[in-house]
Design a protein around this motif. Structure first.
Motif, short mmCIF file in Angstrom:
data_model
loop_
_atom_site.label_atom_id
_atom_site.label_comp_id
_atom_site.label_asym_id
_atom_site.label_seq_id
_atom_site.Cartn_x
_atom_site.Cartn_y
_atom_site.Cartn_z
N GLU A 61 0.83 -1.21 0.00
CA GLU A 61 0.00 0.00 0.00
C GLU A 61 0.86 1.25 0.00
O GLU A 61 0.59 2.20 -0.73
N THR A 62 1.89 1.25 0.82
CA THR A 62 2.80 2.40 0.90
C THR A 62 3.51 2.60 -0.43
O THR A 62 3.62 3.74 -0.92
N GLU A 64 2.49 1.61 -3.43
CA GLU A 64 1.51 2.06 -4.42
C GLU A 64 1.22 3.55 -4.26
O GLU A 64 1.20 4.30 -5.25
N LYS A 65 1.02 4.02 -3.03
CA LYS A 65 0.77 5.43 -2.77
C LYS A 65 1.96 6.28 -3.21
O LYS A 65 1.81 7.34 -3.81
N GLY A 66 3.16 5.83 -2.87
CA GLY A 66 4.36 6.57 -3.22
C GLY A 66 4.58 6.69 -4.72
O GLY A 66 5.08 7.69 -5.21
N LYS A 68 2.26 6.84 -6.94
CA LYS A 68 1.21 7.67 -7.56
C LYS A 68 1.43 9.15 -7.31
O LYS A 68 0.72 9.97 -7.86
N HIS A 69 2.40 9.52 -6.51
CA HIS A 69 2.64 10.94 -6.24
C HIS A 69 3.57 11.54 -7.23
O HIS A 69 4.45 11.20 -7.74
#
Length: 69
Positions: A61-62, A64-66, A68-69
């Motif tokens: 999750e971390t 994936e979030k990283g 997308k930024h």
């Protein structure tokens, strides 16, 4: 010459405490040198292999979030 990168990286940091490991990781990231990436990959492999399913899910999750930024 047969160099096993995994064994070399693990051997170099195996006696490190948490603060030393953190310093190693932060230094490698801050330098931004391509030659440091395989070592970080080995450290990530150790983390992944020693994480339970929930921890792996949190890492994904971390990541994936990283990305997308």
């Amino acid at each position: 010459m047969n160099l096993n990168l995994r064994n070399a990286v693990i051997s170099n940091v195996s006696s490190s405490n948490q603060e030393q490991l953190k310093d190693t990781i932060v230094d490698a990231i801050q330098r931004g040198e391509e030659k440091m990436l395989p070592g970080l990959g080995v450290l990530f492999e150790v983390i992944w292999n020693n994480a339970d399913t929930n921890e792996q899910h949190m890492m994904l999750e971390t990541l994936e979030k990283g990305l997308k930024h």
